[in-house]
Design a protein around this motif. Structure first.
Motif: not given
Length: 393
Positions: A280-302
């Motif tokens: 999804t596209h929400f922002l969750n600064r607990k998982l990535d301080p900068d990008r929405p989770v759909s655009l986040s390497h920390a969320v998708v890959t890590d």
């Protein structure tokens, strides 16, 4: 660093530990934003023997696109994108968001013929997708000649495997009958916020109880698999606590989201139940301080691929949703999504309407590969994942 001084890596590791400890086994109106220059990344050599014609077809295979029309002809842009450029998939809607008029679905006979025409233009087969969750989120219903369906909330309240299988079986039969082979369902979010305008208030979640969600989702997916229809568990990493809808606004769940919302996704992944996972596209600064989770390497890959072990198709929610377009231009968002590790990009053409979306996106991604910013091998991996679910004919 996050606001409480814990590193992002530590938070992600904590998320995995917390999930394990929980007992786990094994689209609003906006102008079309102009494309921007891709975000800088560390160059990687693209290789001297790049077959650009083949690469264009592979990139197009990674796209799922919406279009207008209850009938289409050979000169329509969507038919050319399918037949000449190798577009991987389409997504069908009953109503057009911008005009309010009927879009792709008027009757069973009409939409069946439309899908046959689209498939006939595809040299190697086409992914035909839809949002048929049941209840209010059903593109096929009495308004266009199809049966009414219960919502996921109504099915979850029954908490009955036979009832769930019968409900899913009816929808699967409907989809197969018209030629749809990919359903963006079931919702695996926990209904932890009863006032959530995107989930609970629309009856889209089976339950706030992860056991009920996992049980109902498992029976639903298994039923669809028997009918040869692929599914997508959504909205990773859990949209149930949100207070807004990412289709129409930027949504920040940092203060409401908890690690428990990952539980249904991890259990479905670990059991081998999931076909694809939608981020999804929400922002969750607990998982990535900068990008929405759909655009986040920390969320998708890590997190999703690394900690949860998912090696299948990762598909985005609508890349033209306001949660994305309010912060990023089209090409910038596409770059970030690919850098994050997604395989399929969805452009519903609902919040904006862009008949050039396929050609322009393909050329942009080709440029990223040429520049060594996205490895050609990554494109190959994504296409291999997609082809494993929808083998080319």
């Amino acid at each position: 660093m996050t606001g409480d001084g814990i590193s992002r890596r530590g938070l992600l590791a904590g998320a995995g530990a917390a999930v394990a400890a929980a007992g786990l086994g094994a689209c609003a109106r906006r102008p079309d934003p102009a494309a921007s220059a891709a975000a800088p990344t560390t160059p990687v050599a693209a290789g001297p023997t790049l077959d650009e014609a083949a690469l264009r077809k592979k990139i197009a295979r990674m796209l799922i696109v919406g279009f207008r029309g209850a009938q289409v002809g050979p000169d329509d842009w969507i038919m050319k994108d399918i037949g000449e450029r190798g577009l991987g998939g389409v997504i069908l809607f009953d109503r057009d968001q911008l005009t309010g008029e009927s879009r792709n679905i008027n009757s069973p006979a009409q939409v069946t013929e439309l899908i046959k025409t689209l498939q006939g233009a595809a040299p190697h087969g086409l992914i035909v997708s839809i949002d048929q969750e049941g209840g209010q989120i059903a593109r096929l219903g009495p308004q266009n000649g199809f049966p009414a369906t219960k919502s996921q909330a109504e099915i979850g309240a029954l908490d009955s495997p036979p009832a769930t299988r019968a409900w899913a079986g009816g929808m699967a039969q409907t989809l197969v009958g018209i030629g749809v082979n990919f359903n963006f369902a079931p919702v695996a979010d926990l209904a932890v916020n009863p006032s959530n305008p995107a989930i609970a208030l629309l009856g889209r979640s089976f339950s706030a109880d992860p056991n009920v969600v996992v049980s109902c989702a498992t029976d639903t997916i298994d039923t669809y698999r028997k009918a040869q229809v692929r599914t997508s568990i959504k909205h990773f990493p859990g949209l149930g606590s949100a207070t807004g809808n990412t289709d129409f606004e930027a949504v920040d769940v940092t203060d409401t989201w908890t690690r428990a919302e990952i539980v249904p996704f991890q259990r479905l992944i670990q059991s081998g139940t999931a076909d694809t996972v939608m981020v999804t596209h929400f922002l969750n600064r607990k998982l990535d301080p900068d990008r929405p989770v759909s655009l986040s390497h920390a969320v998708v890959t890590d997190l999703l691929r690394g900690q949860l072990g998912w090696d299948g198709v990762v598909v985005t929610d609508d890349m033209q949703a306001v949660a994305i377009t309010s912060r990023y231009a089209r090409d910038e968002a596409t770059t970030y999504a690919l850098e994050a590790g997604v395989d399929q990009l969805v452009f519903c053409n609902q919040a904006v309407y862009d008949p050039a979306i396929v050609t322009q996106t393909v050329e942009h991604v080709l440029g990223l590969v040429r520049a060594g910013k996205i490895p050609a091998a990554q494109i190959d991996r994504s296409v291999a994942r997609i082809d494993a679910l929808w083998p080319p004919r």
